[in-house]
Design a protein around this motif. Sequence first.
Motif, PDB file in Angstrom:
ATOM      1  N   VAL A 184      39.267  49.594  36.504  1.00 23.43           N
ATOM      2  CA  VAL A 184      38.109  50.215  35.605  1.00 23.43           C
ATOM      3  C   VAL A 184      38.588  50.018  34.404  1.00 23.43           C
ATOM      4  O   VAL A 184      37.617  50.119  33.532  1.00 23.43           O
ATOM      5  N   TRP A 185      39.901  49.894  34.013  1.00 26.63           N
ATOM      6  CA  TRP A 185      40.139  49.917  32.531  1.00 26.63           C
ATOM      7  C   TRP A 185      39.968  48.483  31.943  1.00 26.63           C
ATOM      8  O   TRP A 185      40.054  48.321  30.614  1.00 26.63           O
ATOM      9  N   VAL A 186      39.647  47.584  32.773  1.00 25.60           N
ATOM     10  CA  VAL A 186      39.170  46.024  32.230  1.00 25.60           C
ATOM     11  C   VAL A 186      37.782  46.344  31.527  1.00 25.60           C
ATOM     12  O   VAL A 186      36.887  46.660  32.204  1.00 25.60           O
ATOM     13  N   PRO A 187      37.893  45.863  30.322  1.00 21.70           N
ATOM     14  CA  PRO A 187      36.488  46.190  29.414  1.00 21.70           C
ATOM     15  C   PRO A 187      35.547  44.938  29.859  1.00 21.70           C
ATOM     16  O   PRO A 187      34.696  44.827  28.727  1.00 21.70           O
ATOM     17  N   LEU A 188      35.520  44.334  30.821  1.00 25.92           N
ATOM     18  CA  LEU A 188      34.491  43.571  31.275  1.00 25.92           C
ATOM     19  C   LEU A 188      33.880  43.522  32.450  1.00 25.92           C
ATOM     20  O   LEU A 188      34.304  44.589  33.337  1.00 25.92           O
ATOM     21  N   ASP A 189      32.702  43.005  32.555  1.00 25.84           N
ATOM     22  CA  ASP A 189      31.907  43.227  33.883  1.00 25.84           C
ATOM     23  C   ASP A 189      32.689  42.993  34.901  1.00 25.84           C
ATOM     24  O   ASP A 189      33.317  41.593  34.871  1.00 25.84           O
ATOM     25  N   PRO A 190      32.802  43.378  36.190  1.00 25.19           N
ATOM     26  CA  PRO A 190      33.749  43.119  37.426  1.00 25.19           C
ATOM     27  C   PRO A 190      33.247  41.563  37.931  1.00 25.19           C
ATOM     28  O   PRO A 190      34.023  40.968  38.347  1.00 25.19           O
ATOM     29  N   VAL A 191      31.972  41.400  37.889  1.00 22.75           N
ATOM     30  CA  VAL A 191      31.222  40.217  38.235  1.00 22.75           C
ATOM     31  C   VAL A 191      32.017  39.032  37.423  1.00 22.75           C
ATOM     32  O   VAL A 191      32.394  37.896  37.991  1.00 22.75           O
ATOM     33  N   LEU A 192      31.907  39.129  36.095  1.00 25.92           N
ATOM     34  CA  LEU A 192      32.546  38.159  35.301  1.00 25.92           C
ATOM     35  C   LEU A 192      33.913  37.963  35.486  1.00 25.92           C
ATOM     36  O   LEU A 192      34.653  36.694  35.746  1.00 25.92           O
ATOM     37  N   VAL A 193      34.868  38.938  35.689  1.00 29.52           N
ATOM     38  CA  VAL A 193      36.313  39.062  35.913  1.00 29.52           C
ATOM     39  C   VAL A 193      36.522  37.994  37.061  1.00 29.52           C
ATOM     40  O   VAL A 193      37.161  37.336  37.289  1.00 29.52           O
ATOM     41  N   VAL A 194      35.650  38.476  38.222  1.00 33.00           N
ATOM     42  CA  VAL A 194      35.815  37.866  39.618  1.00 33.00           C
ATOM     43  C   VAL A 194      35.787  36.463  39.531  1.00 33.00           C
ATOM     44  O   VAL A 194      36.189  35.693  39.850  1.00 33.00           O
ATOM     45  N   ASN A 195      34.431  36.103  38.658  1.00 31.34           N
ATOM     46  CA  ASN A 195      33.954  34.592  38.568  1.00 31.34           C
ATOM     47  C   ASN A 195      34.909  33.719  37.826  1.00 31.34           C
ATOM     48  O   ASN A 195      35.429  32.732  38.143  1.00 31.34           O
ATOM     49  N   LEU A 233      34.003  32.889  44.091  1.00 27.11           N
ATOM     50  CA  LEU A 233      32.607  32.443  43.521  1.00 27.11           C
ATOM     51  C   LEU A 233      31.661  32.607  44.603  1.00 27.11           C
ATOM     52  O   LEU A 233      30.185  32.483  44.163  1.00 27.11           O
ATOM     53  N   THR A 234      31.751  32.850  45.782  1.00 24.89           N
ATOM     54  CA  THR A 234      30.845  32.964  46.707  1.00 24.89           C
ATOM     55  C   THR A 234      30.979  34.292  47.754  1.00 24.89           C
ATOM     56  O   THR A 234      30.635  35.464  47.450  1.00 24.89           O
ATOM     57  N   PHE A 235      31.416  33.944  48.893  1.00 18.96           N
ATOM     58  CA  PHE A 235      31.373  34.990  49.975  1.00 18.96           C
ATOM     59  C   PHE A 235      32.350  36.093  49.932  1.00 18.96           C
ATOM     60  O   PHE A 235      32.104  37.088  50.527  1.00 18.96           O
ATOM     61  N   LEU A 236      33.329  35.902  49.021  1.00 20.73           N
ATOM     62  CA  LEU A 236      34.228  37.104  48.622  1.00 20.73           C
ATOM     63  C   LEU A 236      34.039  37.787  47.380  1.00 20.73           C
ATOM     64  O   LEU A 236      35.044  38.549  47.002  1.00 20.73           O
ATOM     65  N   ASN A 237      32.827  37.642  46.728  1.00 21.08           N
ATOM     66  CA  ASN A 237      32.727  37.992  45.301  1.00 21.08           C
ATOM     67  C   ASN A 237      32.623  39.362  45.357  1.00 21.08           C
ATOM     68  O   ASN A 237      33.464  40.210  44.580  1.00 21.08           O
ATOM     69  N   VAL A 238      31.800  39.987  46.078  1.00 24.99           N
ATOM     70  CA  VAL A 238      31.908  41.558  46.258  1.00 24.99           C
ATOM     71  C   VAL A 238      33.078  42.341  46.334  1.00 24.99           C
ATOM     72  O   VAL A 238      33.611  43.184  45.811  1.00 24.99           O
ATOM     73  N   PRO A 239      33.936  41.942  47.594  1.00 22.62           N
ATOM     74  CA  PRO A 239      35.081  42.326  47.969  1.00 22.62           C
ATOM     75  C   PRO A 239      35.962  42.535  46.646  1.00 22.62           C
ATOM     76  O   PRO A 239      36.805  43.205  46.525  1.00 22.62           O
ATOM     77  N   PHE A 240      36.121  41.147  46.129  1.00 27.60           N
ATOM     78  CA  PHE A 240      37.093  41.046  45.060  1.00 27.60           C
ATOM     79  C   PHE A 240      36.765  41.667  43.682  1.00 27.60           C
ATOM     80  O   PHE A 240      37.703  42.291  43.062  1.00 27.60           O
ATOM     81  N   GLN A 241      35.631  42.407  43.482  1.00 27.49           N
ATOM     82  CA  GLN A 241      35.038  43.186  42.283  1.00 27.49           C
ATOM     83  C   GLN A 241      35.860  44.504  42.695  1.00 27.49           C
ATOM     84  O   GLN A 241      36.225  45.238  41.854  1.00 27.49           O
ATOM     85  N   SER A 242      36.158  45.024  43.861  1.00 31.55           N
ATOM     86  CA  SER A 242      36.653  46.257  44.143  1.00 31.55           C
ATOM     87  C   SER A 242      38.232  46.368  43.772  1.00 31.55           C
ATOM     88  O   SER A 242      38.851  47.207  43.353  1.00 31.55           O
ATOM     89  N   GLN A 243      38.586  45.052  43.262  1.00 32.78           N
ATOM     90  CA  GLN A 243      40.064  44.908  42.622  1.00 32.78           C
ATOM     91  C   GLN A 243      40.182  44.821  41.103  1.00 32.78           C
ATOM     92  O   GLN A 243      41.154  44.837  40.779  1.00 32.78           O
ATOM     93  N   VAL A 244      39.013  44.774  40.502  1.00 32.05           N
ATOM     94  CA  VAL A 244      39.162  44.829  39.071  1.00 32.05           C
ATOM     95  C   VAL A 244      39.151  46.400  38.627  1.00 32.05           C
ATOM     96  O   VAL A 244      38.608  47.162  38.839  1.00 32.05           O
TER      97      VAL A 244
END
Length: 149
Positions: A40-51, A27-38
């Motif tokens: 591409v076939w997940v049909p949701l915004d990576p930010v939403l998935v990470v949150n 939810l904070t300082f690792l949000n962007v790195p975690f987005q790299s793990q979403v």
Amino acid sequence: MSHTNSTQNIFRIILGSLLVFTGIGHLTFLNVPFQSQVPVWVPLDPVLVVNLSGVVELLIGLSLLFWTSKRVLVGWIAAIFFVLIFPGNLAQYLSRTDAFGLNSDALRLTRLFLHPLLVAWPLWCTGAWRAWRQGRSASGMNLHGSAVR
């Protein structure tokens, strides 16, 4: 009946603490790195998935730490969560994305092979695996699903 011993409880507390830490990180300082793990076939915004996954991780971590009366249930939920996030780790390996110090294919592949330990950890430290085995035994079934005579 308790399904855990003091060593398991220590590892339950460690796992719960790690999940709280990584949940906050999602939810904070690792949000962007975690987005790299979403994937591409997940049909949701990576930010939403990470949150969302961060909130789930935080809830599981807090439950491991404080909801001890339901630790077996929480152990199963945590194990299922770890199964569900495996595709993210696989996606990071397949896309060769560097994150979390995993900056080589060998490191990313090693994490994939260690992932089953993440699934087993909550099952062991909460006594979920033992409770399941004892429940099967008590129901008159052996490990092969056959009736015990």
